[in-house]
Design a protein around this motif. Sequence first.
Motif, PDB file in Angstrom:
ATOM      1  N   PHE A 128      31.695  67.019  20.918  1.00 28.18           N
ATOM      2  CA  PHE A 128      30.342  67.573  21.105  1.00 28.18           C
ATOM      3  C   PHE A 128      29.823  68.169  19.782  1.00 28.18           C
ATOM      4  N   TYR A 129      30.670  69.009  19.139  1.00 26.01           N
ATOM      5  CA  TYR A 129      30.229  69.672  17.911  1.00 26.01           C
ATOM      6  C   TYR A 129      30.342  68.753  16.692  1.00 26.01           C
ATOM      7  N   ASP A 130      31.265  67.806  16.747  1.00 29.98           N
ATOM      8  CA  ASP A 130      31.376  66.858  15.644  1.00 29.98           C
ATOM      9  C   ASP A 130      30.083  66.035  15.542  1.00 29.98           C
ATOM     10  N   LYS A 131      29.591  65.583  16.690  1.00 29.22           N
ATOM     11  CA  LYS A 131      28.351  64.792  16.714  1.00 29.22           C
ATOM     12  C   LYS A 131      27.164  65.578  16.193  1.00 29.22           C
ATOM     13  N   LYS A 132      27.207  66.895  16.389  1.00 24.70           N
ATOM     14  CA  LYS A 132      26.094  67.733  15.910  1.00 24.70           C
ATOM     15  C   LYS A 132      26.249  68.101  14.439  1.00 24.70           C
ATOM     16  N   GLY A 133      27.405  67.729  13.854  1.00 23.72           N
ATOM     17  CA  GLY A 133      27.635  68.014  12.429  1.00 23.72           C
ATOM     18  C   GLY A 133      28.090  69.435  12.155  1.00 23.72           C
ATOM     19  N   SER A 134      28.494  70.185  13.211  1.00 24.58           N
ATOM     20  CA  SER A 134      28.897  71.592  13.001  1.00 24.58           C
ATOM     21  C   SER A 134      30.404  71.769  12.885  1.00 24.58           C
ATOM     22  N   LEU A 135      31.185  70.727  13.185  1.00 23.12           N
ATOM     23  CA  LEU A 135      32.637  70.908  13.306  1.00 23.12           C
ATOM     24  C   LEU A 135      33.357  70.910  11.965  1.00 23.12           C
ATOM     25  N   LYS A 136      34.230  71.912  11.769  1.00 20.78           N
ATOM     26  CA  LYS A 136      35.128  71.968  10.609  1.00 20.78           C
ATOM     27  C   LYS A 136      36.541  71.998  11.168  1.00 20.78           C
ATOM     28  N   LYS A 137      37.268  70.909  10.935  1.00 24.43           N
ATOM     29  CA  LYS A 137      38.625  70.847  11.502  1.00 24.43           C
ATOM     30  C   LYS A 137      39.639  71.343  10.482  1.00 24.43           C
ATOM     31  N   ILE A 138      40.541  72.233  10.912  1.00 21.04           N
ATOM     32  CA  ILE A 138      41.614  72.638   9.983  1.00 21.04           C
ATOM     33  C   ILE A 138      42.977  72.376  10.630  1.00 21.04           C
ATOM     34  N   ASP A 139      43.963  72.110   9.774  1.00 20.05           N
ATOM     35  CA  ASP A 139      45.329  71.945  10.239  1.00 20.05           C
ATOM     36  C   ASP A 139      45.884  73.351  10.487  1.00 20.05           C
ATOM     37  N   ALA A 140      46.116  73.669  11.772  1.00 19.06           N
ATOM     38  CA  ALA A 140      46.519  75.041  12.134  1.00 19.06           C
ATOM     39  C   ALA A 140      48.036  75.172  12.260  1.00 19.06           C
ATOM     40  N   ASN A 141      48.755  74.156  11.822  1.00 20.33           N
ATOM     41  CA  ASN A 141      50.213  74.211  11.869  1.00 20.33           C
ATOM     42  C   ASN A 141      50.728  74.696  10.512  1.00 20.33           C
ATOM     43  N   GLY A 142      51.273  75.893  10.484  1.00 19.44           N
ATOM     44  CA  GLY A 142      51.791  76.401   9.209  1.00 19.44           C
ATOM     45  C   GLY A 142      51.869  77.909   9.214  1.00 19.44           C
ATOM     46  N   GLU A 143      52.364  78.453   8.126  1.00 18.05           N
ATOM     47  CA  GLU A 143      52.459  79.903   7.952  1.00 18.05           C
ATOM     48  C   GLU A 143      51.070  80.525   8.088  1.00 18.05           C
ATOM     49  N   ILE A 144      51.028  81.765   8.547  1.00 18.34           N
ATOM     50  CA  ILE A 144      49.740  82.440   8.764  1.00 18.34           C
ATOM     51  C   ILE A 144      48.872  82.427   7.494  1.00 18.34           C
ATOM     52  N   ASN A 145      49.488  82.708   6.337  1.00 16.46           N
ATOM     53  CA  ASN A 145      48.691  82.762   5.098  1.00 16.46           C
ATOM     54  C   ASN A 145      48.199  81.390   4.657  1.00 16.46           C
ATOM     55  N   VAL A 146      48.978  80.360   4.975  1.00 18.71           N
ATOM     56  CA  VAL A 146      48.578  78.995   4.611  1.00 18.71           C
ATOM     57  C   VAL A 146      47.375  78.573   5.472  1.00 18.71           C
ATOM     58  N   VAL A 147      47.456  78.888   6.762  1.00 21.95           N
ATOM     59  CA  VAL A 147      46.337  78.550   7.663  1.00 21.95           C
ATOM     60  C   VAL A 147      45.098  79.356   7.257  1.00 21.95           C
ATOM     61  N   TRP A 148      45.318  80.594   6.858  1.00 23.83           N
ATOM     62  CA  TRP A 148      44.206  81.448   6.393  1.00 23.83           C
ATOM     63  C   TRP A 148      43.468  80.764   5.237  1.00 23.83           C
ATOM     64  N   ASP A 149      44.234  80.282   4.247  1.00 25.50           N
ATOM     65  CA  ASP A 149      43.611  79.644   3.078  1.00 25.50           C
ATOM     66  C   ASP A 149      42.822  78.398   3.496  1.00 25.50           C
ATOM     67  N   ARG A 150      43.405  77.635   4.413  1.00 21.35           N
ATOM     68  CA  ARG A 150      42.690  76.426   4.874  1.00 21.35           C
ATOM     69  C   ARG A 150      41.389  76.819   5.572  1.00 21.35           C
ATOM     70  N   MET A 151      41.459  77.896   6.338  1.00 22.71           N
ATOM     71  CA  MET A 151      40.262  78.345   7.069  1.00 22.71           C
ATOM     72  C   MET A 151      39.192  78.840   6.098  1.00 22.71           C
ATOM     73  N   MET A 152      39.610  79.601   5.079  1.00 24.82           N
ATOM     74  CA  MET A 152      38.630  80.154   4.149  1.00 24.82           C
ATOM     75  C   MET A 152      37.911  79.047   3.368  1.00 24.82           C
ATOM     76  N   GLU A 153      38.619  77.925   3.170  1.00 28.64           N
ATOM     77  CA  GLU A 153      37.982  76.816   2.447  1.00 28.64           C
ATOM     78  C   GLU A 153      36.769  76.244   3.194  1.00 28.64           C
ATOM     79  N   VAL A 154      36.808  76.290   4.523  1.00 29.90           N
ATOM     80  CA  VAL A 154      35.714  75.657   5.280  1.00 29.90           C
ATOM     81  C   VAL A 154      34.642  76.633   5.744  1.00 29.90           C
ATOM     82  N   ILE A 155      34.915  77.933   5.568  1.00 26.59           N
ATOM     83  CA  ILE A 155      33.966  78.911   6.128  1.00 26.59           C
ATOM     84  C   ILE A 155      32.729  79.134   5.254  1.00 26.59           C
TER      85      ILE A 155
END
Length: 219
Positions: A192-219
């Motif tokens: 639904f959100y991908d079609k609207k162009g709003s979706l940012k997918k991140i790989d959430a498998n990993g250490e908390i700080n690694v996932v944090w960095d991936r999240m900050m890149e897309v925010i």
Amino acid sequence: MTKKELVFLGPPASGKGTQTDRLSKELNYPHVDTGSLLRKAIADGTEDGKTAKSYIEKGQLVPVEIVASIIKTRLKEQDCANGFILDGFPRSTEQAEMLEEMLKEIDADNNDVDFKVIYFDIPQDLLLDRIVTRRSCPKCGRIYNIKTLKPKKEGICDDCGVELTQRKDDTEETAKLRFETYFKETAPLIDFYDKKGSLKKIDANGEINVVWDRMMEVI
Ligand code: AMP
């Protein structure tokens, strides 16, 4: 100033709560988390809380009218005016459409809005174990894990000093029902959100700080 509206999507125990708690502190936007708002309504003994309890215990979605009214009231509050972090809502296409309507109304006088949906992508086989080992602080909501994210003193919140508890719906039996609900009702929102162009997918498998960095890149 651009208003940042960040919506978090992902299966139960994908790490959204841990990351959004920290994000809320760092960006200074409120963390609006429907699960916590509903648990508070239950603890306060409100009518909505009483109704919500039976659904939560069965791993099902609470009726949309209850959740939507709680969310709409919260998003209209002054501290959400510059941005907010929405965690646990929407959880179905119907709720996503309601959110669109709510935000049209709330942002009617604001053309400078950055709306993003951050999707935590993670293999399902990791999640059940995370759920049954999760603990949280009943006072501040901080999340721990008895295997991977231990408090300094066993069973005690580092910040509040109170005893950690396990959520009633964090049992294996209820967690399995929550996954069923997620795949049936919530997962269609990825498309639904991908079609609207709003979706940012991140790989959430990993250490908390690694996932944090991936999240900050897309925010
Ligand atoms: P959570 O803390 O996000 O894992 O949510 C715990 C439970 O609260 C869910 O399993 C649902 O029963 C209920 N819940 C939370 N958010 C919603 C929502 N947006 N719509 C309906 N039920 C919800």
